[in-house]
Write a protein that holds these residues in place. Structure first.
Motif, PDB file in Angstrom:
ATOM      1  N   THR B 214       0.827  -1.205   0.000  1.00  0.00           N
ATOM      2  CA  THR B 214       0.000   0.000   0.000  1.00  0.00           C
ATOM      3  C   THR B 214       0.860   1.254   0.000  1.00  0.00           C
ATOM      4  OG1 THR B 214      -1.532  -1.290   1.330  1.00  0.00           O
ATOM      5  CG2 THR B 214      -2.000   1.041   1.104  1.00  0.00           C
ATOM      6  N   MET B 215       1.909   1.235   0.826  1.00  0.00           N
ATOM      7  CA  MET B 215       2.738   2.440   0.928  1.00  0.00           C
ATOM      8  C   MET B 215       3.539   2.669  -0.347  1.00  0.00           C
ATOM      9  SD  MET B 215       1.988   3.911   3.502  1.00  0.00           S
ATOM     10  CE  MET B 215       0.487   3.168   4.026  1.00  0.00           C
ATOM     11  N   SER B 216       4.043   1.570  -0.952  1.00  0.00           N
ATOM     12  CA  SER B 216       4.807   1.759  -2.190  1.00  0.00           C
ATOM     13  C   SER B 216       3.922   2.392  -3.250  1.00  0.00           C
ATOM     14  CB  SER B 216       5.341   0.428  -2.717  1.00  0.00           C
ATOM     15  OG  SER B 216       5.806  -0.359  -1.676  1.00  0.00           O
ATOM     16  N   LEU B 217       2.700   1.867  -3.368  1.00  0.00           N
ATOM     17  CA  LEU B 217       1.802   2.429  -4.375  1.00  0.00           C
ATOM     18  C   LEU B 217       1.476   3.878  -4.050  1.00  0.00           C
ATOM     19  CD1 LEU B 217      -0.710  -0.474  -5.032  1.00  0.00           C
ATOM     20  CD2 LEU B 217       0.976   0.466  -6.589  1.00  0.00           C
ATOM     21  N   THR B 218       1.231   4.135  -2.763  1.00  0.00           N
ATOM     22  CA  THR B 218       0.897   5.500  -2.376  1.00  0.00           C
ATOM     23  C   THR B 218       2.019   6.449  -2.777  1.00  0.00           C
ATOM     24  OG1 THR B 218      -0.334   4.623  -0.510  1.00  0.00           O
ATOM     25  CG2 THR B 218       0.206   6.944  -0.452  1.00  0.00           C
ATOM     26  N   LEU B 219       3.243   6.027  -2.482  1.00  0.00           N
ATOM     27  CA  LEU B 219       4.382   6.875  -2.838  1.00  0.00           C
ATOM     28  C   LEU B 219       4.448   7.062  -4.350  1.00  0.00           C
ATOM     29  CD1 LEU B 219       6.854   8.346  -1.820  1.00  0.00           C
ATOM     30  CD2 LEU B 219       8.158   6.258  -2.107  1.00  0.00           C
ATOM     31  N   SER B 285      -4.281   2.447  -1.476  1.00  0.00           N
ATOM     32  CA  SER B 285      -3.281   3.456  -1.816  1.00  0.00           C
ATOM     33  C   SER B 285      -3.923   4.647  -2.518  1.00  0.00           C
ATOM     34  CB  SER B 285      -2.205   2.843  -2.702  1.00  0.00           C
ATOM     35  OG  SER B 285      -2.754   2.495  -3.941  1.00  0.00           O
ATOM     36  N   PHE B 286      -4.992   4.411  -3.279  1.00  0.00           N
ATOM     37  CA  PHE B 286      -5.697   5.545  -3.895  1.00  0.00           C
ATOM     38  C   PHE B 286      -6.211   6.485  -2.821  1.00  0.00           C
ATOM     39  CE2 PHE B 286      -7.040   4.448  -8.487  1.00  0.00           C
ATOM     40  CZ  PHE B 286      -5.750   4.042  -8.754  1.00  0.00           C
ATOM     41  N   VAL B 287      -6.850   5.887  -1.832  1.00  0.00           N
ATOM     42  CA  VAL B 287      -7.436   6.697  -0.764  1.00  0.00           C
ATOM     43  C   VAL B 287      -6.339   7.468  -0.032  1.00  0.00           C
ATOM     44  CG1 VAL B 287      -8.603   6.559   1.448  1.00  0.00           C
ATOM     45  CG2 VAL B 287      -9.424   5.210  -0.471  1.00  0.00           C
ATOM     46  N   LEU B 288      -5.256   6.761   0.303  1.00  0.00           N
ATOM     47  CA  LEU B 288      -4.178   7.423   1.044  1.00  0.00           C
ATOM     48  C   LEU B 288      -3.520   8.502   0.193  1.00  0.00           C
ATOM     49  CD1 LEU B 288      -2.520   4.454   2.935  1.00  0.00           C
ATOM     50  CD2 LEU B 288      -4.049   6.202   3.816  1.00  0.00           C
ATOM     51  N   THR B 289      -3.405   8.246  -1.108  1.00  0.00           N
ATOM     52  CA  THR B 289      -2.818   9.255  -1.993  1.00  0.00           C
ATOM     53  C   THR B 289      -3.603  10.552  -1.913  1.00  0.00           C
ATOM     54  OG1 THR B 289      -2.031   7.576  -3.518  1.00  0.00           O
ATOM     55  CG2 THR B 289      -2.284   9.801  -4.382  1.00  0.00           C
ATOM     56  N   LEU B 290      -4.912  10.428  -2.065  1.00  0.00           N
ATOM     57  CA  LEU B 290      -5.727  11.642  -2.014  1.00  0.00           C
ATOM     58  C   LEU B 290      -5.595  12.318  -0.652  1.00  0.00           C
ATOM     59  CD1 LEU B 290      -8.956  10.559  -3.888  1.00  0.00           C
ATOM     60  CD2 LEU B 290      -6.918  11.685  -4.751  1.00  0.00           C
ATOM     61  N   MET B 291      -5.447  11.483   0.381  1.00  0.00           N
ATOM     62  CA  MET B 291      -5.383  12.043   1.728  1.00  0.00           C
ATOM     63  C   MET B 291      -4.099  12.835   1.955  1.00  0.00           C
ATOM     64  SD  MET B 291      -5.735  10.002   5.270  1.00  0.00           S
ATOM     65  CE  MET B 291      -3.995   9.857   5.543  1.00  0.00           C
ATOM     66  N   ILE B 292      -2.960  12.307   1.487  1.00  0.00           N
ATOM     67  CA  ILE B 292      -1.698  12.997   1.799  1.00  0.00           C
ATOM     68  C   ILE B 292      -1.289  13.991   0.718  1.00  0.00           C
ATOM     69  CG2 ILE B 292      -0.861  11.087   3.197  1.00  0.00           C
ATOM     70  CD1 ILE B 292       1.092  10.429   0.958  1.00  0.00           C
ATOM     71  N   ILE B 338      10.980  19.223  -0.641  1.00  0.00           N
ATOM     72  CA  ILE B 338       9.928  18.400  -1.227  1.00  0.00           C
ATOM     73  C   ILE B 338       9.964  17.002  -0.625  1.00  0.00           C
ATOM     74  CG2 ILE B 338       9.173  17.299  -3.364  1.00  0.00           C
ATOM     75  CD1 ILE B 338      10.076  19.785  -4.864  1.00  0.00           C
ATOM     76  N   LEU B 339      11.169  16.452  -0.511  1.00  0.00           N
ATOM     77  CA  LEU B 339      11.289  15.098   0.044  1.00  0.00           C
ATOM     78  C   LEU B 339      10.844  15.065   1.501  1.00  0.00           C
ATOM     79  CD1 LEU B 339      14.599  13.774  -1.493  1.00  0.00           C
ATOM     80  CD2 LEU B 339      12.255  13.101  -2.016  1.00  0.00           C
ATOM     81  N   THR B 340      11.231  16.076   2.243  1.00  0.00           N
ATOM     82  CA  THR B 340      10.806  16.104   3.640  1.00  0.00           C
ATOM     83  C   THR B 340       9.291  16.113   3.728  1.00  0.00           C
ATOM     84  OG1 THR B 340      12.739  17.465   3.977  1.00  0.00           O
ATOM     85  CG2 THR B 340      11.259  17.229   5.824  1.00  0.00           C
ATOM     86  N   GLY B 341       8.670  16.958   2.922  1.00  0.00           N
ATOM     87  CA  GLY B 341       7.208  17.016   2.926  1.00  0.00           C
ATOM     88  C   GLY B 341       6.606  15.673   2.553  1.00  0.00           C
ATOM     89  N   THR B 342       7.191  15.037   1.537  1.00  0.00           N
ATOM     90  CA  THR B 342       6.670  13.743   1.114  1.00  0.00           C
ATOM     91  C   THR B 342       6.786  12.715   2.233  1.00  0.00           C
ATOM     92  OG1 THR B 342       7.429  14.273  -1.096  1.00  0.00           O
ATOM     93  CG2 THR B 342       6.838  11.985  -0.677  1.00  0.00           C
ATOM     94  N   ILE B 343       7.926  12.718   2.892  1.00  0.00           N
ATOM     95  CA  ILE B 343       8.110  11.719   3.943  1.00  0.00           C
ATOM     96  C   ILE B 343       7.173  11.991   5.113  1.00  0.00           C
ATOM     97  CG2 ILE B 343       9.755  10.807   5.610  1.00  0.00           C
ATOM     98  CD1 ILE B 343      11.873  11.127   3.416  1.00  0.00           C
ATOM     99  N   GLY B 345       4.255  13.276   4.844  1.00  0.00           N
ATOM    100  CA  GLY B 345       2.969  12.762   4.375  1.00  0.00           C
ATOM    101  C   GLY B 345       2.922  11.239   4.441  1.00  0.00           C
ATOM    102  N   MET B 346       4.007  10.595   4.036  1.00  0.00           N
ATOM    103  CA  MET B 346       4.043   9.129   4.056  1.00  0.00           C
ATOM    104  C   MET B 346       3.973   8.600   5.486  1.00  0.00           C
ATOM    105  SD  MET B 346       4.032   7.915   1.037  1.00  0.00           S
ATOM    106  CE  MET B 346       4.560   6.238   1.289  1.00  0.00           C
ATOM    107  N   ALA B 347       4.671   9.271   6.394  1.00  0.00           N
ATOM    108  CA  ALA B 347       4.633   8.828   7.789  1.00  0.00           C
ATOM    109  C   ALA B 347       3.210   8.912   8.316  1.00  0.00           C
ATOM    110  CB  ALA B 347       5.566   9.689   8.640  1.00  0.00           C
ATOM    111  N   HIS B 348       2.518   9.945   7.884  1.00  0.00           N
ATOM    112  CA  HIS B 348       1.110  10.082   8.251  1.00  0.00           C
ATOM    113  C   HIS B 348       0.300   8.907   7.699  1.00  0.00           C
ATOM    114  CE1 HIS B 348      -2.728  12.750   7.807  1.00  0.00           C
ATOM    115  NE2 HIS B 348      -2.908  11.741   8.609  1.00  0.00           N
ATOM    116  N   ALA B 349       0.567   8.594   6.431  1.00  0.00           N
ATOM    117  CA  ALA B 349      -0.185   7.517   5.787  1.00  0.00           C
ATOM    118  C   ALA B 349       0.107   6.165   6.426  1.00  0.00           C
ATOM    119  CB  ALA B 349       0.144   7.481   4.298  1.00  0.00           C
ATOM    120  N   VAL B 350       1.353   5.937   6.806  1.00  0.00           N
ATOM    121  CA  VAL B 350       1.718   4.638   7.382  1.00  0.00           C
ATOM    122  C   VAL B 350       0.908   4.345   8.636  1.00  0.00           C
ATOM    123  CG1 VAL B 350       3.560   3.451   8.615  1.00  0.00           C
ATOM    124  CG2 VAL B 350       4.040   4.515   6.451  1.00  0.00           C
ATOM    125  N   GLY B 351       0.631   5.385   9.422  1.00  0.00           N
ATOM    126  CA  GLY B 351      -0.083   5.149  10.665  1.00  0.00           C
ATOM    127  C   GLY B 351      -1.579   5.260  10.539  1.00  0.00           C
TER     128      GLY B 351
END
Ligand code: ATP
Ligand code: MG
Lengths: 294, 427, 462
Positions: B214-219, B285-292, B338-343, B345-351
């Motif tokens: 899920t996280m790989s796809l989200t990223l 991952s679609f849902v998480l993508t839209l979320m982050i 940009i990377l910091t922001g992405t990470i 967001g991803m940390a948010h999605a992981v939890g």
């Protein structure tokens, strides 16, 4: 040496060495300043010897300043930008304590009392030595509450009527009352720049301080507002001692009795205003007032 | 200032400084309380979860004789798979306590070891059919109640009725202990298996793999989408254009829409309308993508904004097109931000778990998912599922799973720091 | 080939196109004397141009096909069904199509009803054809695109400008996802809610005081219509949020004040990240902690002083949620407090105010709008929080404001209604969307209000 702490309740900085009693302090090295920096103990309001100020990283902003300030006089402090006028002014009511990493050494006395002394208190000191800033900074409160702020803090009014009276008289002394008496409850930030500055002056005199420090009080104002404030300063001189920092030499000449010239953190010359402007004794002073500086 | 005023001020000082002190104390207490809660939470989770990384094993002497198993060594793999390992385990357990006769106690005896014991034997035999007919000593997983006892969670002095381990079992366990037949070992099951109804057999692997998918796809979706959107809005979008302003308003609002709403969107649109497979990492991952996405866009824009205009002008000045100046010069400089922001967001999605409950990633998943459309669950949801189970052993595993999840989040944050450092050195 | 395979093939084709396009442009170019050549753009851009022609149209068709084929196939399958199955209500038909899909997924042999079996076979046959056709069409399109792209390669072609245009459109599309998301949220939630209000009057939902959707599953039960009065949920949500804010606002605000006005830089450097850890902890962890540690603790304490506390009390969920929001509140307040100009503090100190007097009487009033904004955002956060309440608050829709009792919230009910087996069209699942609508509207209003206030506030001190 510790930093001047942020805590207002802090006792005097340990860096400070109270001078021995008697007149021994006059033996202090005064070779740096020309003119007449001292009043020979007559009617001295502020007495300062060997004042040094350091900012963060041991950056020294003021070097060994020795000067007396007389009762009910207006003393103007002039000098090029960054020479330490504001810094010195802020020493006089210990405003530098509020700056993290700022350290003041030397001997400053108000009416003979060491302002860094153990029994001294910055809150009380600032009630006695008020300050007006370069940019008008009214509080986000009504005009009335702005002026009543100090009296309320210090518990100077026993009841509402007394408070009303203090507010009215302060506003009157600041020459603002007529303009705002119908809108005392409107926000102070809604006034014009000149009015705001007069409000700040009213706010300061509401606690009846003994000294008022003014740091370029008119630099943000137009000529008319400036003139009003200059008149005001002249009137205030009757009851207060006023130290004013200004960039305008005309202003210094108009309103002050004595003038002090600072240069790169050193007090170069202090003398009667007339003397300073007509017959400066130091080359740097002359360069500055004749506009040959930098 | 008259002396009366000085006196008035002086008189008020004591009270004012007392108030000052009190106010300062409130601030200090607030911080102390917040941090205390953090410590309490961490202590609670770790003290509960760390024991889960070991599990209790019992040493059995089993006879893999062909008669009990019902197969011989030359049987087909299919026959070997379905042989009666259960009886072998039972005999092995009974051999430990031959004296036990009473029915209830016999049943309790059987449940001394986990249901996994027979599969352990099965694995052994499948790997080496020649074992049939031999005597073997094997360490098999103990039942979760035994596990809990061995970890010291059972109070012997409590009245028998309040204990899950009865007096006669205590006698057995003491005997096993004395014979050195009971031991704690690293809990590999926890990392190599999927979910199970039996706590001692439950593991996080399937949830972990679900999370990884899920996280790989989200990223994969969120990073390009977010960065492209940010670049457009910051560098190319016309100012004072209705649509551009509208997009910005949307992004700002989406950033604070409750996450569960994104789950509703996923359910109604992706699953109901587009017919995407429920419970799959793809939909999740679609849902998480839209979320982050808003997080990434906002952070990336801030990073782009902080690149000084002189860089753009410099590139344009030597004849680069606007696109070239942006992609060759501005974006690389903004990359750390940009990377910091992405990470973040991803940390948010992981939890995150709430929106994934909505799209059905809350299933009981035993098998490790093999693709992005297989039913899967993710680590936080696994935690949610286990937290619901009353068994003490599940509580322990829930805490352990939380430790793993927190470790992931810490890793991601470290990664953010390292990446930022790398880029800083390069540019 | 499945979609993933097609995608991979397509990527390979596009990469190949780039390579060929680049080579071809170089072959067509006349080298200039002083290095370089007469190409309008760098050769790479010609490569990209061909790759775009090869990949993008094919990709669009692939996406459309994947999205639409399922419903088309379903329609076609349903058209082949026996007429008595076809002439049923819409709900029934969608149920049947779901069954068919399940059959195909789980193995057609499992079918019991012969008609269904036929349909499932038909469905999987059509699916096979569709997949075949999709693979062929997409790949052929890619090759045609490649050919077209190659014809554009001439030294005079303004390849860079064309590529940049495409990039620009792609970026606009990415930015528009934000709009699409909002539209998607609004339409999906609104659409389902309207269907819900077709079955249950909106007034019953908004003003009813009895919530028991469970009875609605089976029509033959007594009171089978279920009752959907959402007031107990709204009250429960407000109760828990209020408890959370009661904890988070003072603690968050005071923490921010202490950190920005009192703490030494050293303390600040360590305490701030520590507070941020609190913000980074997943909510499911808080939920676990609330349900397994805090709630029993509160219940035991209550029992000790003779209070009867529910084991899923609103208090436990509220307290833990409050702790979760502390760092959010404190970092927002921190920003706001730091935006108050130093001159204002100086003014107050210069009058002889102590630090706390300055903070209470000058800084906080000056920061008030910003703090209100932060409060609203925190409230929106609390109302929309899901996992903590799902795990620690109850399911029983009690209409009470007693924090020691169990209450349920909007988010808890959404999760309960939508997890587990569901028929999409029952009032029960539609109710979840109506609740979602209420949640969305309320949080949206709070957010817009908060953002507006905070922006005004910032402008004031800019
Ligand atoms: N908070 C501070 N931290 C560090 N250095 C400072 C600080 N405030 C002032 N300084 C430095 O101390 C020196 C004197 O500054 P000061 O503000 O007293 O000058 P000034 O004479 O009032 O100038 P101006 O006429 O421009 O107001 C300057 O070099 C300035 O950079
Ligand atoms: Mg100055």
């Amino acid at each position: 040496m510790t930093e001047a702490t942020l805590n207002m309740a802090a006792a005097a900085p340990q860096t400070h060495k109270p001078a021995a009693g008697g007149r021994e302090e006059f033996a202090h090295d005064i070779t740096g300043t020309v003119g007449k920096p001292f009043l020979d103990g007559k009617d001295t309001k502020f007495f300062s010897r060997g004042v040094n100020v350091f900012y963060t990283g041991n950056k020294q902003a003021i070097f060994d300043v020795n000067v007396d300030i007389g009762r009910n006089e207006v003393i103007a402090m002039i000098g090029p930008s960054g020479c330490g006028k504001s810094t010195f002014l802020r020493c006089l009511n210990r405003m530098n304590d509020t700056i993290a990493g700022c350290r003041v050494t030397g001997d400053i006395r108000l009416d003979g009392e060491d302002i860094h002394g153990k029994e001294q208190d910055p809150v009380l000191l600032r009630a006695r030595v008020g300050m007006v800033f370069q940019k008008p900074n009214p509080f986000p409160k009504s005009i009335y509450d702005n002026v009543a702020y100090g009296p309320r803090l210090h518990g100077l009014a026993a009841n509402r009527a007394e408070l009303d009276e203090i507010v009215e008289s302060s506003l009157t002394k600041a020459g603002l009352f007529k303009e705002v008496k119908d809108r005392l409850q409107t926000p102070g930030t809604g006034l014009s720049g000149g009015q705001q500055q007069r409000l700040c002056i009213a706010r300061t005199i509401a606690v009846s301080p003994e000294v008022i420090l003014m740091d370029e009080p008119t630099s943000a104002l137009d000529p008319i507002a400036t003139a009003t404030i200059e008149e005001l300063i002249d009137e205030l001189r009757q009851s207060f001692t006023i130290c004013i920092v200004t960039h305008s030499m005309q202003q210094a000449a108009r309103i002050s009795q004595r003038t002090a010239y600072f240069h790169m953190g050193k007090l170069v010359e202090v003398n009667n205003t007339k003397t300073v402007f007509t017959n400066p004794q130091h080359q740097l002073t002359e360069n500055y007032i004749t506009g040959r500086f930098g | 200032m008259s002396t009366t005023i000085t006196e008035k001020v002086r008189a008020s000082l004591g009270k004012r400084y007392a108030r000052e002190k009190r106010f300062r104390a409130y601030g200090f207490i607030s911080i102390a309380l917040s941090l205390m809660f953090l410590v309490l939470l961490m202590f609670n989770i770790f003290s509960k979860g760390l024991p889960a990384f070991s599990s209790t094993y019992i040493k059995l002497d089993v006879t893999l004789d062909a008669q009990t198993l019902g197969v011989t060594a030359d049987a087909t793999p299919e026959q070997l798979r379905t042989a009666s390992y259960n009886s072998v385990v039972q005999k092995g357990v009974q051999a430990l306590f031959p004296a036990v006769e009473e029915r209830k106690q016999k049943k309790a005896l059987k449940s001394l070891v986990s249901g996994d014991a027979q599969y352990e034997l099965q694995r052994m035999v499948l790997a080496d059919p020649k074992l049939i007919g031999t005597n073997q000593t094997v360490w098999v997983l103990a039942d979760d109640d035994i596990d809990m006892f061995h970890k010291g969670y059972v109070d012997r002095t409590a009245p028998e009725a309040d204990r899950r381990i009865k007096d006669f079992q205590l006698v057995w366990l003491d005997k096993l202990e004395a014979e050195g037949r009971i031991d704690s070992q690293f809990n590999t099951t926890f990392f190599t298996r999927g979910d199970s109804r039996e706590p001692e057999q439950a593991g996080i692997l399937s949830a972990l793999m679900g999370s990884v998918y899920t996280m790989s796809l989200t990223l994969l979706f969120a990073f390009p989408l977010g960065v492209m959107a940010a670049i457009y809005l910051e560098e190319f979008a016309p100012k004072n254009n209705f649509w551009v302003d509208f997009i910005e308003v949307n992004i700002n609002n989406l950033a604070s829409v409750p996450s569960i709403i994104f789950g509703l969107l996923g359910l109604a649109v992706f699953i109901q309308i587009f017919g995407m497979p429920r419970s799959s990492p793809l939909v999740g991952s679609f849902v998480l993508t839209l979320m982050i996405l808003p997080t990434i866009i906002i952070a990336s824009r801030a990073a782009l904004k902080s690149v000084p205009p002189s860089i753009r002008e410099g590139a344009l000045g030597i004849g680069a097109s606007k696109t070239q100046s942006v992609f060759h010069h501005v974006v690389p400089l903004a990359m750390p931000g940009i990377l910091t922001g992405t990470i973040i967001g991803m940390a948010h999605a992981v939890g995150e778990s709430a929106p994934l409950l909505m799209v059905g990633m809350v299933a009981f998943i035993v098998d490790v998912p093999h693709g992005i459309t297989d039913p899967a669950t993710i680590l936080p949801v696994q935690i949610y599922l286990w937290a619901d189970s009353p068994e003490r052993a599940f509580t322990e595993r829930t805490s352990a799973a939380i430790i793993i999840l927190l470790a992931f989040m810490i890793l991601m944050n470290l990664l953010a720091i390292v990446l930022r450092k790398q880029f800083e050195r390069r540019w | 080939m499945n979609t993933l395979g097609i995608l991979l093939t397509l990527s390979v084709l596009a990469a190949f196109s780039y390579y060929i396009g680049r080579k071809r442009s170089l072959a067509l170019a006349t080298p200039a004397k002083r290095g370089g050549n007469n190409l309008h753009s760098l050769p790479g851009y010609y490569g990209y141009l061909v790759a775009i022609w090869c990949g993008i149209p094919a990709l669009i068709i692939l996406l459309l096909w994947s999205v639409l084929s399922d419903s088309i196939i379903t329609q076609m399958t349903l058209a082949h069904l026996p007429t008595e199955l076809q002439n049923q209500s819409g709900d029934q038909v969608s149920l049947i199509s779901n069954q068919i899909r399940n059959l195909v997924a789980n193995g057609i042999e499992t079918a019991t009803d012969p008609a269904m079996k036929v349909a499932a076979e038909e469905y999987s046959r059509l699916q096979g054809i569709s997949n075949m056709a999709k693979t062929v069409v997409v790949l052929v399109l890619a090759i045609i695109g490649f050919a077209i792209g190659m014809r554009f390669i001439k030294p005079t072609t303004r390849a860079r400008n064309q590529v940049e245009h495409v990039i620009q459109y792609v970026m606009i599309l990415c930015a528009a996802v934000a709009i699409l998301t909002t539209v998607g949220i609004i339409t999906s939630v609104l659409f389902e809610s309207i269907r819900f209000f077709g079955q249950v009057p909106a007034t019953d939902f908004l003003f009813g005081t009895h919530w028991s959707p469970q009875t609605a599953i089976r029509a033959d039960q007594v009171g089978g219509s279920g009752s959907f009065g959402a007031i107990p949920l709204f009250v429960g949500t407000l109760l828990i949020s209020a408890i959370a804010l009661l904890i988070a606002v003072p603690l968050g605000l005071m923490s921010a004040i202490y950190l920005s006005e009192y703490a030494s830089p050293f303390v600040r450097a360590y305490v701030k990240p520590a507070l941020e850890i609190l913000a980074g902890i997943p909510t499911v962890v808080y939920g676990f902690f609330a349900a397994l540690t805090v709630a029993p603790f509160i219940r035991d304490v209550g029992a000790m002083i003779g209070l009867n506390v529910a084991s899923e009390s609103a208090l436990a969920a509220g307290v833990v949620m409050g702790v979760m929001i502390i760092p959010f509140m404190s970092s927002l307040s921190d920003d706001v407090i730091n935006a108050v100009p130093q001159a204002m503090r100086d003014g107050s100190y210069g009058m002889g105010a102590t630090k706390s007097e300055t903070i209470k009487q000058v800084v906080l009033p000056a920061a008030l709008p910003g703090i209100v904004g932060a409060f609203l955002l925190a409230a929106s956060r609390a109302i929309g929080e899901t996992m903590i309440v799902v795990m620690a608050a109850g399911l029983s829709a009690n209409l009470t404001v007693n924090p020691l009792e169990a209450v349920t919230t909007v988010t808890v009910q959404i999760v309960t209604l939508l997890t587990g087996d569901q028929e999409f069209d029952s009032a029960k699942t539609l109710a979840a969307f109506a609740l979602g609508l209420a949640l969305f509207v309320v949080t949206l209003i709070l957010n817009i209000l908060a953002l507006q206030i905070v922006r005004k506030y910032r402008e004031q001190y800019e």
